[in-house]
Motif scaffolding. Structure first.
Motif, PDB file in Angstrom:
ATOM      1  N   PRO A  54       0.835  -1.216   0.000  1.00 49.48           N
ATOM      2  CA  PRO A  54       0.000   0.000   0.000  1.00 49.48           C
ATOM      3  C   PRO A  54       0.864   1.259   0.000  1.00 49.48           C
ATOM      4  N   MET A  55       0.382   2.294  -0.694  1.00 47.38           N
ATOM      5  CA  MET A  55       1.147   3.527  -0.827  1.00 47.38           C
ATOM      6  C   MET A  55       0.339   4.730  -0.348  1.00 47.38           C
ATOM      7  N   PRO A  56       0.890   5.524   0.557  1.00 41.55           N
ATOM      8  CA  PRO A  56       0.211   6.766   0.959  1.00 41.55           C
ATOM      9  C   PRO A  56       0.088   7.713  -0.236  1.00 41.55           C
ATOM     10  N   THR A  57      -1.046   8.343  -0.374  1.00 41.83           N
ATOM     11  CA  THR A  57      -1.260   9.240  -1.509  1.00 41.83           C
ATOM     12  C   THR A  57      -0.278  10.414  -1.504  1.00 41.83           C
ATOM     13  N   ALA A  58       0.162  10.830  -0.322  1.00 41.52           N
ATOM     14  CA  ALA A  58       1.111  11.953  -0.241  1.00 41.52           C
ATOM     15  C   ALA A  58       2.445  11.604  -0.887  1.00 41.52           C
ATOM     16  N   ILE A  59       2.878  10.345  -0.744  1.00 35.78           N
ATOM     17  CA  ILE A  59       4.138   9.913  -1.350  1.00 35.78           C
ATOM     18  C   ILE A  59       4.003   9.873  -2.862  1.00 35.78           C
ATOM     19  N   LEU A  60       2.882   9.349  -3.346  1.00 34.48           N
ATOM     20  CA  LEU A  60       2.640   9.309  -4.783  1.00 34.48           C
ATOM     21  C   LEU A  60       2.625  10.721  -5.354  1.00 34.48           C
ATOM     22  N   ALA A  61       1.912  11.619  -4.694  1.00 36.60           N
ATOM     23  CA  ALA A  61       1.815  12.999  -5.162  1.00 36.60           C
ATOM     24  C   ALA A  61       3.182  13.674  -5.188  1.00 36.60           C
ATOM     25  N   GLU A  62       3.978  13.438  -4.177  1.00 36.91           N
ATOM     26  CA  GLU A  62       5.305  14.053  -4.114  1.00 36.91           C
ATOM     27  C   GLU A  62       6.181  13.606  -5.282  1.00 36.91           C
ATOM     28  N   ARG A  63       6.154  12.325  -5.584  1.00 36.88           N
ATOM     29  CA  ARG A  63       6.982  11.820  -6.676  1.00 36.88           C
ATOM     30  C   ARG A  63       6.496  12.353  -8.021  1.00 36.88           C
ATOM     31  N   MET A  64       5.189  12.434  -8.185  1.00 37.68           N
ATOM     32  CA  MET A  64       4.628  12.977  -9.422  1.00 37.68           C
ATOM     33  C   MET A  64       5.068  14.420  -9.627  1.00 37.68           C
ATOM     34  N   ARG A  65       4.952  15.195  -8.568  1.00 40.10           N
ATOM     35  CA  ARG A  65       5.306  16.623  -8.643  1.00 40.10           C
ATOM     36  C   ARG A  65       6.785  16.811  -8.999  1.00 40.10           C
ATOM     37  N   LYS A  66       7.652  16.062  -8.351  1.00 38.04           N
ATOM     38  CA  LYS A  66       9.080  16.220  -8.583  1.00 38.04           C
ATOM     39  C   LYS A  66       9.490  15.751  -9.974  1.00 38.04           C
ATOM     40  N   GLU A  67       8.964  14.601 -10.393  1.00 30.36           N
ATOM     41  CA  GLU A  67       9.338  14.065 -11.706  1.00 30.36           C
ATOM     42  C   GLU A  67       8.804  14.948 -12.829  1.00 30.36           C
ATOM     43  N   ALA A  68       7.639  15.529 -12.625  1.00 30.60           N
ATOM     44  CA  ALA A  68       7.068  16.398 -13.656  1.00 30.60           C
ATOM     45  C   ALA A  68       7.966  17.581 -13.948  1.00 30.60           C
ATOM     46  N   ALA A  69       8.711  18.029 -12.951  1.00 27.00           N
ATOM     47  CA  ALA A  69       9.576  19.200 -13.117  1.00 27.00           C
ATOM     48  C   ALA A  69      10.974  18.848 -13.597  1.00 27.00           C
ATOM     49  N   THR A  70      11.396  17.586 -13.423  1.00 31.02           N
ATOM     50  CA  THR A  70      12.808  17.256 -13.680  1.00 31.02           C
ATOM     51  C   THR A  70      13.051  16.140 -14.689  1.00 31.02           C
ATOM     52  N   ALA A  71      12.064  15.309 -14.987  1.00 36.15           N
ATOM     53  CA  ALA A  71      12.289  14.152 -15.856  1.00 36.15           C
ATOM     54  C   ALA A  71      12.648  14.580 -17.279  1.00 36.15           C
ATOM     55  N   PRO A  72      13.567  13.871 -17.927  1.00 35.51           N
ATOM     56  CA  PRO A  72      13.892  14.179 -19.321  1.00 35.51           C
ATOM     57  C   PRO A  72      12.744  13.773 -20.232  1.00 35.51           C
ATOM     58  N   ASN A  73      12.768  14.247 -21.463  1.00 34.32           N
ATOM     59  CA  ASN A  73      11.719  13.890 -22.419  1.00 34.32           C
ATOM     60  C   ASN A  73      11.698  12.391 -22.663  1.00 34.32           C
ATOM     61  N   GLY A  74      10.547  11.896 -23.066  1.00 33.22           N
ATOM     62  CA  GLY A  74      10.384  10.472 -23.315  1.00 33.22           C
ATOM     63  C   GLY A  74       9.220   9.922 -22.513  1.00 33.22           C
ATOM     64  N   ILE A  75       9.024   8.608 -22.603  1.00 31.49           N
ATOM     65  CA  ILE A  75       7.973   7.929 -21.856  1.00 31.49           C
ATOM     66  C   ILE A  75       8.606   7.232 -20.658  1.00 31.49           C
ATOM     67  N   HIS A  76       8.111   7.542 -19.465  1.00 32.93           N
ATOM     68  CA  HIS A  76       8.657   6.970 -18.237  1.00 32.93           C
ATOM     69  C   HIS A  76       7.529   6.325 -17.448  1.00 32.93           C
ATOM     70  N   THR A  77       7.691   5.054 -17.107  1.00 31.04           N
ATOM     71  CA  THR A  77       6.701   4.340 -16.309  1.00 31.04           C
ATOM     72  C   THR A  77       7.305   4.002 -14.956  1.00 31.04           C
ATOM     73  N   PHE A  78       6.618   4.392 -13.897  1.00 25.58           N
ATOM     74  CA  PHE A  78       7.088   4.180 -12.534  1.00 25.58           C
ATOM     75  C   PHE A  78       6.223   3.119 -11.855  1.00 25.58           C
ATOM     76  N   THR A  79       6.824   1.957 -11.593  1.00 25.42           N
ATOM     77  CA  THR A  79       6.118   0.911 -10.871  1.00 25.42           C
ATOM     78  C   THR A  79       6.219   1.182  -9.378  1.00 25.42           C
ATOM     79  N   LEU A  80       5.604   0.329  -8.583  1.00 26.93           N
ATOM     80  CA  LEU A  80       5.503   0.581  -7.150  1.00 26.93           C
ATOM     81  C   LEU A  80       6.840   0.879  -6.491  1.00 26.93           C
ATOM     82  N   ASP A  81       7.824   0.006  -6.652  1.00 27.67           N
ATOM     83  CA  ASP A  81       9.123   0.216  -6.013  1.00 27.67           C
ATOM     84  C   ASP A  81       9.788   1.481  -6.504  1.00 27.67           C
ATOM     85  N   GLU A  82       9.620   1.800  -7.761  1.00 20.39           N
ATOM     86  CA  GLU A  82      10.251   2.998  -8.328  1.00 20.39           C
ATOM     87  C   GLU A  82       9.605   4.268  -7.815  1.00 20.39           C
TER      88      GLU A  82
END
Length: 212
Positions: free
Chosen positions: A180-208
């Protein structure tokens, strides 16, 4: 950045919206909702919309990054057809409009086990949406596949029981891929990756998603 979000009234969307408002990297956030919850902030623009008539608000779908956190359950929707409309039709229409309007980055909340060929309705629906959005051609597409979510003050009895059962099994080393994953952790990772991830398609599984 100017951010767009649908699903900001759900658990993940609420956490994400609050984080975006506190993040200096995001200067303006536009939230598209069916009902106004009354929340106000200097950086927030709330738009009351009809998701069945996206053409009526298409010109508002403009920004650098879009977050798609919309979703419902079969119990709430009442039928598979109704759930498909929310979890696929509305989200794909939003993604299409984002792409047409030049939004370069798109962040999609999917689910663990999402696969277009799955025999399970929910996983098949999520997988079909992933494939459809991939086909649009965003410069940067971020797909997050969390397992069951831990929602603050959730009133979903069945979901709460499932979280407790899986958490117990996790302690025994069982079903760790569905931790199980807290929604706050999911939101934090989404926010950070949206600002820093390079172009392309990136899929983040649970552990990632858990990894910082």
């Amino acid at each position: 950045m100017k951010a767009l979000i649908i699903g900001a009234t759900g658990a993940t969307g609420k956490d994400l919206l609050l984080q975006l408002l506190e993040d200096d990297a995001y200067r303006e956030i536009h939230s598209f909702v069916r009902k106004d919850n009354g929340f106000r902030h200097p950086k927030l623009r709330t738009h009351l919309v009809d998701f069945d008539r996206i053409e009526q608000w298409a010109e508002l779908v403009c920004g650098e990054v879009a977050f798609c956190c919309l979703g419902t359950t079969l119990a709430v929707a009442g039928s598979k057809e109704a759930q498909w409309r929310v979890d696929y039709d509305y989200q794909y229409a939003f993604a299409q409009q984002c792409y047409k309007n030049g939004v370069g980055r798109f962040v999609l909340v999917s689910a663990a086990g999402a696969k277009a060929e799955s025999k399970l309705f929910y996983n098949r629906m999520k997988g079909a949406l992933e494939e459809a959005v991939k086909g649009l051609g965003f410069e940067c597409l971020l797909i997050f596949q969390p397992s069951i979510l831990i929602r603050p003050k959730s009133n979903r009895g069945g979901e709460n029981i499932t979280v407790k059962v899986i958490s117990f099994l996790n302690k025994l080393g069982i079903l760790r891929r569905y931790k199980p994953m807290p929604t706050a952790i999911l939101a934090e990772r989404m926010r950070k990756e949206a600002a820093t991830a390079p172009n392309g398609i990136h899929t983040f599984t649970l552990d990632e998603i858990f990894l910082k």
